[in-house]
Design an enzyme around this catalytic site. Sequence first.
Site, short mmCIF file in Angstrom:
data_model
loop_
_atom_site.label_atom_id
_atom_site.label_comp_id
_atom_site.label_asym_id
_atom_site.label_seq_id
_atom_site.Cartn_x
_atom_site.Cartn_y
_atom_site.Cartn_z
N LYS A 236 0.84 -1.19 0.00
CA LYS A 236 0.00 0.00 0.00
C LYS A 236 0.87 1.24 0.00
O LYS A 236 2.03 1.12 0.44
CB LYS A 236 -0.96 0.02 1.20
N TYR B 62 -4.90 3.89 5.85
CA TYR B 62 -5.40 2.99 6.91
C TYR B 62 -6.69 3.50 7.52
O TYR B 62 -7.57 2.72 7.90
CB TYR B 62 -4.35 2.84 8.02
P1 NAD Z 1 12.11 2.20 2.48
O1 NAD Z 1 12.49 3.56 2.08
O2 NAD Z 1 12.61 1.70 3.78
O3 NAD Z 1 12.59 1.16 1.36
C1 NAD Z 1 12.39 1.42 -0.01
C2 NAD Z 1 13.23 0.45 -0.81
O4 NAD Z 1 13.10 0.77 -2.20
C3 NAD Z 1 14.73 0.56 -0.48
O5 NAD Z 1 15.28 -0.73 -0.46
C4 NAD Z 1 15.30 1.35 -1.64
O6 NAD Z 1 16.63 1.03 -1.91
C5 NAD Z 1 14.39 0.90 -2.78
N1 NAD Z 1 14.35 1.87 -3.89
C6 NAD Z 1 14.47 1.55 -5.18
N2 NAD Z 1 14.41 2.65 -5.95
C7 NAD Z 1 14.25 3.69 -5.12
C8 NAD Z 1 14.13 5.10 -5.33
N3 NAD Z 1 14.16 5.64 -6.54
N4 NAD Z 1 13.97 5.87 -4.24
C9 NAD Z 1 13.93 5.35 -3.01
N5 NAD Z 1 14.04 4.02 -2.76
C10 NAD Z 1 14.21 3.20 -3.80
O7 NAD Z 1 10.54 2.11 2.39
P2 NAD Z 1 9.58 1.07 3.13
O8 NAD Z 1 9.12 1.67 4.40
O9 NAD Z 1 10.18 -0.27 3.17
O10 NAD Z 1 8.31 1.11 2.15
C11 NAD Z 1 8.26 0.35 0.96
C12 NAD Z 1 6.79 0.10 0.61
O11 NAD Z 1 6.21 -0.65 1.65
C13 NAD Z 1 5.96 1.37 0.47
O12 NAD Z 1 4.99 1.17 -0.51
C14 NAD Z 1 5.30 1.50 1.82
O13 NAD Z 1 4.09 2.21 1.81
C15 NAD Z 1 5.08 0.05 2.17
N6 NAD Z 1 4.98 -0.18 3.62
C16 NAD Z 1 3.94 -0.87 4.08
C17 NAD Z 1 3.80 -1.09 5.42
C18 NAD Z 1 2.64 -1.90 5.92
O14 NAD Z 1 2.43 -1.90 7.13
N7 NAD Z 1 1.93 -2.59 5.08
C19 NAD Z 1 4.73 -0.58 6.31
C20 NAD Z 1 5.82 0.12 5.80
C21 NAD Z 1 5.94 0.32 4.44
#
Ligand code: NAD
Length: 380
Positions: free
Chosen positions: A150, A235
């Site tokens: 999401k 959410y």
């Molecule tokens: P994050 O920033 O920690 O990780 C993002 C990942 O994408 C990194 O590994 C990064 O290297 C990679 N990436 C590739 N291309 C990129 C770019 N151009 N810019 C930035 N990063 C790039 O993010 P996250 O918190 O892990 O979130 C990732 C996804 O998961 C999002 O869609 C977020 O909404 C979702 N999420 C969901 C929940 C949930 O509870 N369901 C919780 C957290 C995150």
Amino acid sequence: MKQLSNKRRDFMKTISLSLGALALAPDAFSSLSSQTQVWSPGGRQSASGGKKLGIALVGLGTYSRDQLGPSLLQTEHCYLAGIVTGTPEKAEVWSEKYGIPQKNIYNYHNFDEIAGNPDIDIVYVVLPVFMHKEFTIRAAKAGKHVICEKPMAMNSAECVEMIDACRNANRLLSIGYRLHFEPYNIEMMRLGQKKIMGNLTSVEAENGFKLLDPNVWRLKKNLAGGGALMDAGVYAIQGARYTTGMEPIAVTAKEEKTRPDIFSEVDETIRFKLEFPGGLIADCRTSFNMDLNKLRATAAGGWFEIAPAYSYSGQKGKTSGGPMNFKQVKQQALQMDDFARCVLTNEKSRVPGEEGLRDMRVIDAIYRSVKTGRRELVGK
Ligand code: NAD
């Protein structure tokens, strides 16, 4: 009724023994208090000796590292078979930690070669929002079933493209809505949708946190699509929708900004009202500058609420009749196991792409309302 195949019947028997009633129930409400969870250690075989489905995580950021990877050591019907990352150093760490062979490690460029890899059944897209559509469509074209995090995409038009691509490839699509597998949230669905305390008279839903690092992709419009509403507000929209069991027909919204230096591109705080058929209103709020975490409903004969509502664990709940008391679960493990079950039995997920699309139509309408200052209808 269509006869179940032997394979499917055996599988259903196995999973019902191991997951308890929750995941198999015709609706999500049943037998919460008697729910049992049996974890098996990570590995390629389920406790019953059946094959686990292989999941490849695309994007090894915080959510993959802290939640999905560890959860995949607890799943019964799927395991972490592959990874897709742009960072070779991460590949090394993950490969060692989870025993992932070199042949199951991809980067964003050679990702499409995953088509020929029989170890990978499901691709889980865990990337910044602007990459969700691209990797969902590439995964479907590679013949893989897809879970996408999401918010589903940058806007509802992208969601439609993703749903179409998966349908055309005859692959299942699910959104990472873990709270549909969390007992306190499921109880909100039951109490609201089944009108256990009578007709609902009001709903309040709010979710937010303080995001003060100016360098993250969540604050860049072209990477995240929007701010607090996209990331945390989704959410609250979910909560209001699954508590009422209805789809909002119109929204009114107002943005508040106290830190334009940090929130120059995306929304910081939005208050919004969702208007449901029959006139019921959900009062909602989302923020990147406030800790908010609540879902509450008032009905003709009482009230019920959970707070924290949307966290990974630690949910608490109470009703006008007394406290709620449910087991804590590993939401992501249940969510991924349920999708594996859906793939094995060719059944639509409880949280399919269409569920992400419905939220995104509400989000689109909220952003329109912020701009126009008027009541905006939710698109169909
Ligand atoms: P994050 O920033 O920690 O990780 C993002 C990942 O994408 C990194 O590994 C990064 O290297 C990679 N990436 C590739 N291309 C990129 C770019 N151009 N810019 C930035 N990063 C790039 O993010 P996250 O918190 O892990 O979130 C990732 C996804 O998961 C999002 O869609 C977020 O909404 C979702 N999420 C969901 C929940 C949930 O509870 N369901 C919780 C957290 C995150």
